[in-house]
Design a protein around this motif. Structure first.
Motif, PDB file in Angstrom:
ATOM      1  N   ALA A  30       0.874  -1.185   0.000  1.00 39.26           N
ATOM      2  CA  ALA A  30       0.000   0.000   0.000  1.00 39.26           C
ATOM      3  C   ALA A  30       0.907   1.230   0.000  1.00 39.26           C
ATOM      4  O   ALA A  30       1.440   1.617  -1.033  1.00 39.26           O
ATOM      5  CB  ALA A  30      -0.938  -0.053   1.193  1.00 39.26           C
ATOM      6  N   GLY A  32       3.773   1.338   1.666  1.00 41.59           N
ATOM      7  CA  GLY A  32       5.136   0.806   1.716  1.00 41.59           C
ATOM      8  C   GLY A  32       5.950   1.236   2.926  1.00 41.59           C
ATOM      9  O   GLY A  32       7.105   0.836   3.078  1.00 41.59           O
ATOM     10  N   LEU A  35       6.178  -2.110   5.185  1.00 41.95           N
ATOM     11  CA  LEU A  35       6.660  -3.313   4.480  1.00 41.95           C
ATOM     12  C   LEU A  35       8.070  -3.117   3.902  1.00 41.95           C
ATOM     13  O   LEU A  35       8.937  -3.987   4.054  1.00 41.95           O
ATOM     14  CB  LEU A  35       5.673  -3.684   3.366  1.00 41.95           C
ATOM     15  N   GLY A 108       1.594   6.581   4.169  1.00 44.04           N
ATOM     16  CA  GLY A 108       1.014   5.478   4.952  1.00 44.04           C
ATOM     17  C   GLY A 108      -0.506   5.500   4.896  1.00 44.04           C
ATOM     18  O   GLY A 108      -1.130   6.561   4.850  1.00 44.04           O
ATOM     19  N   THR A 109      -1.118   4.323   4.904  1.00 46.56           N
ATOM     20  CA  THR A 109      -2.580   4.195   4.802  1.00 46.56           C
ATOM     21  C   THR A 109      -3.143   3.549   6.073  1.00 46.56           C
ATOM     22  O   THR A 109      -2.439   2.795   6.763  1.00 46.56           O
ATOM     23  CB  THR A 109      -2.955   3.303   3.598  1.00 46.56           C
TER      24      THR A 109
END
Ligand SMILES: Cc1cc2nc3c(=O)[nH]c(=O)nc-3n(C[C@H](O)[C@H](O)[C@H](O)COP(=O)(O)OP(=O)(O)OC[C@H]3O[C@@H](n4cnc5c(N)ncnc54)[C@H](O)[C@@H]3O)c2cc1C
Length: 271
Positions: A30, A32, A35, A108-109
């Motif tokens: 998403a 990143g 991750l 960020g989500t």
């Protein structure tokens, strides 16, 4: 460090993302911001990255009766500035504004944050206090998961390997709320965080970084129901928790801090 070799595909729809997740060791990408650092450390080694970042249909905040539906790809910056959230469930906007720094908030989500399952993350605690519902879409269709069942361990959630988190539903709040977070530097993760909301005539309290998942402070809530004032109830905040002992603070320090922050959060939420 340099990540292990991986393939990369852009998902063109939610169904396409689910299909791509069918290959071994595939992972969604998403924003990143959780991750990619793990991949660079080679803690995460997906063989395929499925980029859902272009599925703009998953970025929204919508009123839905007494609830507010938030698309999983809504970025922290957009949550923080959203006027519907500010008016009807201000705790989400407020907590999103406290995440990391502007770069983190612009990438960020909310879906990435909760799917990552980090017990130090802010939004998971807020969703736990709100008793939010999370919507997952996978090869067998859609299912709704209460926040209480969603976080299952450190970096572990109820999502299956072929699930895409699509939406988070939070209630509109009629009563007070607070999210307080102690961090060593202004843009750090929470050493301890406390969310408190008034809903259906009772106070709900949840804690950040007090164990493997966001935790409800059951002893505090019970003390309030039993008639204790905010200060006396807050004294119960360390009950049943297992805080980490690390360079940000000892477990003992965190036990002290959680009582202090709970007192502050209750004072704000119940005023
Ligand atoms: C310097 C820095 C400071 C930070 N500070 C804070 C902080 O103070 N508080 C805080 O809460 N967070 C903080 N974060 C984390 C930040 O909020 C991340 O953006 C967020 O945790 C992950 O969101 P993402 O969209 O970047 O997810 P990604 O990194 O893309 O993905 C994270 C994980 O979630 C999975 N995933 C992503 N989207 C979905 C989806 N829709 N469905 C299913 N699985 C999905 C991915 O496969 C991956 O496993 C910080 C990060 C950095 C780098």
């Amino acid at each position: 460090m340099i990540p292990e070799r991986f393939e990369y595909e852009v998902a063109e729809s939610i169904d396409h993302a689910v299909e791509l997740l069918g290959s071994a060791d595939a992972k969604l990408l998403a924003g990143g911001h959780s991750l990619l650092p793990l991949m660079r450390l080679r803690v995460a080694r997906p063989s395929l990255l499925v980029d859902i970042g272009r599925l703009r249909e998953l970025s929204y905040v919508r009123e839905d009766g007494d609830a507010i539906a938030i698309g999983a790809l809504t970025r922290h910056h957009d949550l923080a500035g959203d006027t519907t959230l500010q008016k009807r469930c201000g705790i989400v906007a407020h907590a999103a504004a406290m995440i990391g720094d502007p770069q983190v908030r612009h990438r960020g989500t909310i879906g990435g944050s909760v799917a990552h399952g980090d017990p130090a993350a802010d939004l998971g605690t807020v969703l736990t206090a709100l008793e939010a519902e999370l919507v997952a879409y996978g090869k067998d269709g859609e299912r709704r998961i209460p926040a209480a069942d969603f976080f299952t361990g450190v970096f572990e959630t109820a999502l299956g390997p072929q699930d895409v988190l699509t939406e988070i539903c939070v209630p509109a709040l009629a009563g007070g709320w607070s999210y307080v977070k102690f961090r060593r530097r202004s843009q750090d993760w929470a050493t301890v965080g406390v969310a408190a909301v008034q809903a259906n005539g009772a106070a709900r309290v949840a804690l950040t970084n007090r164990g493997a998942t966001p935790l409800r402070a059951a002893a505090v809530e019970e003390a309030l129901v039993g008639g204790a004032d905010a200060a006396a109830a807050a004294d119960q905040a360390a009950e049943g928790t297992d805080p980490p002992n690390d360079t940000d603070g000892s477990a003992e320090y965190r036990r002290h801090l959680v009582k202090l922050l709970t007192k502050r959060a209750l004072a704000e939420a119940l005023e």
